[in-house]
Scaffold this motif. Structure first.
Motif, PDB file in Angstrom:
ATOM      1  N   TRP A 176      49.823  97.639  18.415  1.00  0.00           N
ATOM      2  CA  TRP A 176      48.703  98.545  18.600  1.00  0.00           C
ATOM      3  C   TRP A 176      49.156 100.200  18.477  1.00  0.00           C
ATOM      4  O   TRP A 176      50.297 100.378  18.849  1.00  0.00           O
ATOM      5  N   ILE A 220      48.205  95.707  22.882  1.00  0.00           N
ATOM      6  CA  ILE A 220      47.566  96.414  23.781  1.00  0.00           C
ATOM      7  C   ILE A 220      47.501  95.731  25.070  1.00  0.00           C
ATOM      8  O   ILE A 220      47.417  96.538  26.248  1.00  0.00           O
ATOM      9  N   ILE A 246      50.010  97.414  27.277  1.00  0.00           N
ATOM     10  CA  ILE A 246      50.131  98.950  27.503  1.00  0.00           C
ATOM     11  C   ILE A 246      49.661  99.307  29.017  1.00  0.00           C
ATOM     12  O   ILE A 246      48.920  98.800  29.615  1.00  0.00           O
ATOM     13  N   ASN A 247      50.642 100.152  29.564  1.00  0.00           N
ATOM     14  CA  ASN A 247      50.078 100.662  30.799  1.00  0.00           C
ATOM     15  C   ASN A 247      48.846 101.553  30.701  1.00  0.00           C
ATOM     16  O   ASN A 247      48.804 102.492  29.731  1.00  0.00           O
ATOM     17  N   HIS A 248      48.145 101.364  31.565  1.00  0.00           N
ATOM     18  CA  HIS A 248      46.847 102.157  31.520  1.00  0.00           C
ATOM     19  C   HIS A 248      47.071 103.690  32.012  1.00  0.00           C
ATOM     20  O   HIS A 248      45.879 104.345  31.424  1.00  0.00           O
ATOM     21  N   ASN A 287      49.362 105.464  30.396  1.00  0.00           N
ATOM     22  CA  ASN A 287      49.862 105.961  28.930  1.00  0.00           C
ATOM     23  C   ASN A 287      48.971 106.585  28.466  1.00  0.00           C
ATOM     24  O   ASN A 287      47.818 106.507  28.308  1.00  0.00           O
ATOM     25  N   PHE A 292      46.511 105.306  25.715  1.00  0.00           N
ATOM     26  CA  PHE A 292      45.632 104.426  26.496  1.00  0.00           C
ATOM     27  C   PHE A 292      44.149 105.449  27.053  1.00  0.00           C
ATOM     28  O   PHE A 292      43.298 105.022  26.868  1.00  0.00           O
ATOM     29  N   MET A 351      42.206 106.632  24.321  1.00  0.00           N
ATOM     30  CA  MET A 351      41.466 105.448  23.886  1.00  0.00           C
ATOM     31  C   MET A 351      40.207 105.341  24.895  1.00  0.00           C
ATOM     32  O   MET A 351      39.235 105.390  24.470  1.00  0.00           O
ATOM     33  N   ILE A 352      40.378 105.355  26.147  1.00  0.00           N
ATOM     34  CA  ILE A 352      39.122 105.519  26.892  1.00  0.00           C
ATOM     35  C   ILE A 352      38.442 106.718  27.055  1.00  0.00           C
ATOM     36  O   ILE A 352      37.218 106.479  27.123  1.00  0.00           O
ATOM     37  N   THR A 388      43.639  99.165  38.177  1.00  0.00           N
ATOM     38  CA  THR A 388      43.871  99.169  36.959  1.00  0.00           C
ATOM     39  C   THR A 388      42.714  98.435  36.148  1.00  0.00           C
ATOM     40  O   THR A 388      42.276  97.521  36.699  1.00  0.00           O
ATOM     41  N   ILE A 395      41.931  96.003  30.750  1.00  0.00           N
ATOM     42  CA  ILE A 395      42.337  96.737  29.640  1.00  0.00           C
ATOM     43  C   ILE A 395      41.870  96.089  28.162  1.00  0.00           C
ATOM     44  O   ILE A 395      41.240  96.903  27.345  1.00  0.00           O
ATOM     45  N   TYR A 403      39.274  97.900  25.479  1.00  0.00           N
ATOM     46  CA  TYR A 403      39.878  97.936  23.905  1.00  0.00           C
ATOM     47  C   TYR A 403      38.665  97.706  23.263  1.00  0.00           C
ATOM     48  O   TYR A 403      38.375  97.945  22.065  1.00  0.00           O
TER      49      TYR A 403
END
Ligand code: PMP
Length: 362
Positions: free
Chosen positions: A29, A36, A39-41, A43, A46, A49-50, A240, A243, A247
């Motif tokens: 990713w 993905i 991946i730690n949220h 990060n 990430f 992305m959000i 968490t 994820i 994505y």
């Protein structure tokens, strides 16, 4: 190869280009060399992305600045508890408009948290189901909130007009099976919620759009995970998040943008639904019971004369690559769900099959 079309009510069909995109970057990713899913949220990539997901969601729905977007767990059913706990007082009368299966379930859950006034607005005329016009809804004078379901996924019934009430009424709507299928005037609502697994992506994620003046009043007993005020303050990360679902939603939102946005989506969705309804209308072999003005554009149920014939239809449709057409266990019959990802070609293939089946079995 026999082209397969998935008519499931949800989790539902995804565009092939979206699936290919996921496949391509599943192992690597963003050039990170990991998936993905790993991946730690917290990060930074990430988080970017959000933030982009929220930006695109706001852009597509033209969400005004005074509304917050929350990414929640627990599906739309989780929201049946969340919005009462965040907004209603225990002895408050709340108008729940009943149009079918999901609005009924929402009211049943609401009974734990308020005094729901269930207003059934459907009626039968000449064996058709009609919904009363909005101005005929017998609302309770003292109730501040109105809850309704925009599109009843199981019954194939929709309220196409946006309810317009005196400004002191706050409208809450379940858009689980119709969000992003057409533009919505968000400013008419206090709160909209929708689970993601039909038009946005996959299950495990629920989008909530809430007017900001409605935040800040959760009941003491509200579980933290359902507390909108806490979720908003935690800026995406109270715990968490789902994820993969996020994505996938991100990719789907970009896909919808690339298709021309919601005006184009609505046009295409109307065309698809028209194609199928026209086939149903032109014959007495297939029957849909919903009045014209309340027909869903997303979920189209229809029936044949006998259960045997319906079973035969489903079996033969499956052989042709037309999958998951079986109606909900409560209502039986056939149901075709035509969410954004369903191409016109898929509906045309279903209609051709219906013609052929009618010719052979009428
Ligand atoms: N409301 C509507 C209109 C639905 O279609 C569904 C699911 N099919 C739900 C609520 C429940 O959603 P979930 O399974 O995400 O809790």
């Amino acid at each position: 190869m026999n082209q397969i079309y998935n008519f499931s009510a949800g989790p539902s069909m995804l565009p092939i280009s979206v699936l290919k995109h996921i496949k391509k970057e599943l192992y690597n990713w963003n050039g990170y060399g990991i998936s993905i899913l790993e991946i730690n949220h917290r990060n930074i990539l990430f988080i970017k992305m959000i933030e982009e997901i929220e930006k695109n969601f706001r852009y597509l729905l033209n969400i005004p600045k005074n509304y917050k977007v929350l990414f929640c767990h627990g599906g739309a059913r989780g929201q049946f508890s969340a919005f009462p706990l965040n907004l209603f007082k225990k002895n408050e009368v709340v108008d729940y408009i009943i149009t079918g299966y999901w609005s009924k379930i929402a009211a049943k859950e609401g009974r734990k948290y308020c005094i729901p006034n269930c207003i059934n607005i459907s009626f039968y005329k000449n064996s058709r189901i009609y919904l009363k016009n909005i101005y005929q809804w017998p609302l309770t004078k003292e109730s501040k909130y109105i809850h309704y379901c925009h599109n009843e996924t199981i019954d194939g019934i929709a309220i196409h007009d946006i309810p317009f009430f005196p400004s002191d009424k706050i409208v809450i709507a379940d858009y689980s099976s119709s969000i992003l299928s057409a533009p919505i005037d968000i400013s008419k609502f206090g709160l909209i919620y929708a689970s993601a697994q039909k038009n946005i992506g996959s299950s495990g994620l629920t989008f909530v759009i809430i007017r900001d003046d409605l935040l800040g009043f959760p009941r003491k007993e509200t579980p933290s995970i359902l507390n909108y005020t806490l979720l908003e303050k935690s800026h995406y990360f109270y715990n968490t998040p789902p994820i993969f679902s996020l994505y996938l939603s991100g990719i789907m939102l970009k896909w919808i943008k690339s298709q021309g946005g919601l005006i184009k989506m609505e046009k295409k969705n109307k065309k698809k639904a028209q194609l199928l309804y026209n086939k149903i209308i032109e014959s007495s072999f297939y029957v849909n019971h919903v009045a014209f003005r309340n027909r869903s554009l997303m979920n189209i149920p229809f029936y044949l004369d006998t259960k045997n014939l319906e079973e035969k239809f489903l079996k033969m449709a499956e052989k042709k690559g037309l999958l998951f057409l079986r109606g909900h266990r409560n209502s039986g019959g056939i149901r075709a769900s035509l969410y954004n990802a369903m191409p016109i070609k898929g509906v045309q293939k279903l209609v051709n099959f219906m013609k052929e089946f009618e010719f052979n079995y009428k």
